[in-house]
Scaffold this active site. Structure first.
Site, PDB file in Angstrom:
ATOM      1  N   ASP A 142       9.133  -5.888 -11.428  1.00  0.00           N
ATOM      2  CA  ASP A 142      10.129  -4.843 -11.440  1.00  0.00           C
ATOM      3  C   ASP A 142      10.957  -4.770 -12.957  1.00  0.00           C
ATOM      4  O   ASP A 142      11.279  -3.693 -13.047  1.00  0.00           O
ATOM      5  CB  ASP A 142      11.146  -4.891 -10.268  1.00  0.00           C
ATOM      6  CG  ASP A 142      10.265  -4.673  -8.746  1.00  0.00           C
ATOM      7  OD1 ASP A 142       9.311  -4.088  -8.854  1.00  0.00           O
ATOM      8  OD2 ASP A 142      10.784  -4.937  -7.894  1.00  0.00           O
ATOM      9  N   MET A 186       4.580  -0.177  -7.492  1.00  0.00           N
ATOM     10  CA  MET A 186       5.681  -0.928  -7.139  1.00  0.00           C
ATOM     11  C   MET A 186       6.931  -0.481  -8.114  1.00  0.00           C
ATOM     12  O   MET A 186       6.910  -0.231  -9.172  1.00  0.00           O
ATOM     13  CB  MET A 186       5.558  -2.362  -7.089  1.00  0.00           C
ATOM     14  CG  MET A 186       4.463  -2.935  -5.892  1.00  0.00           C
ATOM     15  SD  MET A 186       4.357  -4.901  -5.998  1.00  0.00           S
ATOM     16  CE  MET A 186       3.568  -4.997  -4.502  1.00  0.00           C
ATOM     17  N   GLU A 243       6.908   3.495  -5.528  1.00  0.00           N
ATOM     18  CA  GLU A 243       7.347   3.265  -4.097  1.00  0.00           C
ATOM     19  C   GLU A 243       8.523   3.801  -3.664  1.00  0.00           C
ATOM     20  O   GLU A 243       8.947   3.918  -2.490  1.00  0.00           O
ATOM     21  CB  GLU A 243       6.848   1.830  -3.723  1.00  0.00           C
ATOM     22  CG  GLU A 243       7.721   0.895  -4.516  1.00  0.00           C
ATOM     23  CD  GLU A 243       7.589  -0.425  -3.687  1.00  0.00           C
ATOM     24  OE1 GLU A 243       6.481  -0.795  -3.119  1.00  0.00           O
ATOM     25  OE2 GLU A 243       8.114  -1.484  -4.239  1.00  0.00           O
ATOM     26  N   LEU A 300      -2.483  -5.848  -5.720  1.00  0.00           N
ATOM     27  CA  LEU A 300      -3.325  -6.300  -6.999  1.00  0.00           C
ATOM     28  C   LEU A 300      -2.552  -6.069  -8.294  1.00  0.00           C
ATOM     29  O   LEU A 300      -2.826  -6.863  -9.226  1.00  0.00           O
ATOM     30  CB  LEU A 300      -4.506  -4.976  -6.737  1.00  0.00           C
ATOM     31  CG  LEU A 300      -5.591  -5.060  -5.856  1.00  0.00           C
ATOM     32  CD1 LEU A 300      -6.424  -3.775  -5.903  1.00  0.00           C
ATOM     33  CD2 LEU A 300      -6.247  -6.358  -5.978  1.00  0.00           C
ATOM     34  N   GLN A 301      -1.418  -5.085  -8.376  1.00  0.00           N
ATOM     35  CA  GLN A 301      -0.956  -5.052  -9.731  1.00  0.00           C
ATOM     36  C   GLN A 301      -0.008  -6.261  -9.965  1.00  0.00           C
ATOM     37  O   GLN A 301       0.299  -6.482 -11.030  1.00  0.00           O
ATOM     38  CB  GLN A 301       0.116  -4.038  -9.595  1.00  0.00           C
ATOM     39  CG  GLN A 301       1.258  -4.013  -8.421  1.00  0.00           C
ATOM     40  CD  GLN A 301       1.587  -2.696  -7.997  1.00  0.00           C
ATOM     41  OE1 GLN A 301       2.270  -1.919  -8.716  1.00  0.00           O
ATOM     42  NE2 GLN A 301       1.366  -2.199  -6.835  1.00  0.00           N
ATOM     43  N   ARG A 302       0.375  -7.255  -9.040  1.00  0.00           N
ATOM     44  CA  ARG A 302       1.027  -8.337  -9.203  1.00  0.00           C
ATOM     45  C   ARG A 302       0.277  -9.652  -9.258  1.00  0.00           C
ATOM     46  O   ARG A 302       0.763 -10.860  -9.538  1.00  0.00           O
ATOM     47  CB  ARG A 302       2.137  -8.475  -8.160  1.00  0.00           C
ATOM     48  CG  ARG A 302       1.645  -9.082  -6.787  1.00  0.00           C
ATOM     49  CD  ARG A 302       2.877  -8.756  -6.122  1.00  0.00           C
ATOM     50  NE  ARG A 302       2.692  -9.390  -4.556  1.00  0.00           N
ATOM     51  CZ  ARG A 302       3.489  -9.405  -3.573  1.00  0.00           C
ATOM     52  NH1 ARG A 302       4.521  -8.689  -3.594  1.00  0.00           N
ATOM     53  NH2 ARG A 302       2.985  -9.936  -2.388  1.00  0.00           N
TER      54      ARG A 302
END
Length: 419
Positions: A142, A186, A243, A300-302
């Protein structure tokens, strides 16, 4: 009396979090001030349950360290356990366990809530006169921790987001029909990762055509107007949305019916589907054959180690390494930070920041980095992002697939084994 160190991980995973503990392990095992490097399985919850392993016995070679650097997610496991304010009994239990295992140095690798835990623990240790130090190792895709230019894990996630949005655009354009693809990324209250979707344009595509961050109020009517205006010029578009989009009254677009996690945060997800419904409802007359699709990158992004940024992995490793250096030199109640010295050439400086200036604070995207119409990011954001994703990491491959490292979580140690 022995002086051991222990590492715990917390919160959501990333592609670079294990690079941080790899740095901490390497520095700890090389230090004459550390006898054993221990690990808590499943964060603070595991620590309180005495689920502790001896990392010094499981990391055998430099190759193990190198493989760990390129392994995504939490090698030690995670939890979202939150110590309640004023819970003196839990802090007493923490100190009891630290003493039982002869632990002098405590490290917590995580994001905002983890740094709050380290801050409270270090204050308790100071107040009670315990000769134990607690240091934070930053992590969060983040990118919302204060006092640091960026956080370990963010660069790799940003690289994945930029790459995937570019690939999605090419997929969107395959058929000669109007198409609107909405990608959910996210970011609860800070839009750094959603802003990274703009990196897709560096791949030679026009996407994303619109970007919506949580720092700007979401207006459904304006959203439809924005989409219609863009599709009048290009009827095959990709939209990046956070999100954490919120209406004027502060309610999250995806909040309805959402459960809460251990920290009291609403479990978000589904904003792309909500916006897809808006597009279907309001654009079908203008574009009768419009093809809409809502996509969530989700975990998936993390966890996309195949798309990791080498810059991110190297900096993450250094954050762990320097956290141990700070601890053995007597620093407590601090977190390792990165300060940007220059963009071109890209140079950063490592430092430590006091946790009372970091815990329970959020760094959001500056208004001046968002375009005035609230649907894109400007040059300052691009200058900030590009150095973080520029270099490609090389995983260890076996038969065409990546090889990852795993600790044996079942090999618990007792206090007498390391005391």
């Amino acid at each position: 009396m022995k002086k051991n160190m222990i590492i715990a991980q917390s919160g959501g995973p990333s592609s670079a979090i294990n690079a941080s503990i790899a740095g901490a392990i390497a520095r700890g095992m090389a230090s004459t001030k550390v006898d054993n490097v221990l690990g808590a399985v499943n964060g603070m919850q595991g620590f309180l349950d005495r689920k502790i392993i001896n990392i010094s016995e499981q990391i055998r070679t430099s190759e193990d360290i190198e493989t760990l650097i390129h392994t995504p997610a939490h090698a030690l496991g995670s939890s979202r356990y939150k110590i309640k304010a004023g819970d003196e009994e839990t802090y007493k239990k923490i100190v009891e366990i630290l003493k039982d295992y002869s632990i002098k140095y405590f490290f917590f690798n995580g994001g905002n809530d983890s740094m709050d835990t380290v801050h409270k623990l270090s204050e308790y240790l100071k107040r009670t006169g315990e000769d134990i130090v607690a240091v934070g190792i930053p992590k969060t895709i983040d990118n919302d921790l204060e006092l640091t230019d960026h956080t370990p894990g963010f660069g790799s996630a940003a690289r994945y987001v930029g790459t995937s949005v570019a690939e999605l655009y090419l997929d969107t354009c395959v058929y000669p029909v109007p198409a609107c693809t909405i990608v959910e990324i996210m970011g609860r209250n800070a839009g750094w990762l959603t802003a990274a979707a703009a990196l897709a344009r560096d791949s030679g595509v026009p996407a994303p055509h619109l970007i919506y961050l949580p720092e700007t109020v979401f207006d459904p009517e304006k959203f439809i107007s924005d989409v219609k205006a863009v599709m009048a010029k290009d009827d095959q578009i990709v939209i990046a949305v956070s999100e954490g989009l919120r209406f004027k009254d502060g309610v999250y677009v995806a909040e309805t019916g959402a459960a809460e996690d251990m920290f009291g945060h609403k479990t978000l997800g589904g904003v792309a589907n909500a916006l897809e419904d808006l597009v279907k409802k309001h654009l079908s007359d203008d574009f009768p054959k419009i093809k809409t699709r809502a996509i969530q990158f989700s975990t998936l992004q993390r966890a996309a180690a195949h798309c990791a940024s080498l810059t991110d992995l190297e900096e993450s490793y250094q954050c762990g390494y320097r956290a141990v250096e700070a601890a053995v030199n007597g620093r407590s109640g601090v977190m390792v930070t990165l300060a940007r010295v220059s963009d071109e050439p890209y140079l950063i400086r490592y430092d430590v920041g006091e946790l009372d200036q970091i815990a329970n604070k959020e760094k959001v995207v500056p208004d001046s980095w968002i375009t005035k119409n609230g649907t894109d990011v400007g040059d300052k954001m691009m200058t900030y992002l590009r150095p973080l994703v520029r270099r490609e990491a090389s995983e260890k491959m076996v038969d065409g697939l990546p090889r990852f490292f795993q600790f044996d979580h079942g090999r618990m140690v007792r206090p007498g084994d390391v005391g």
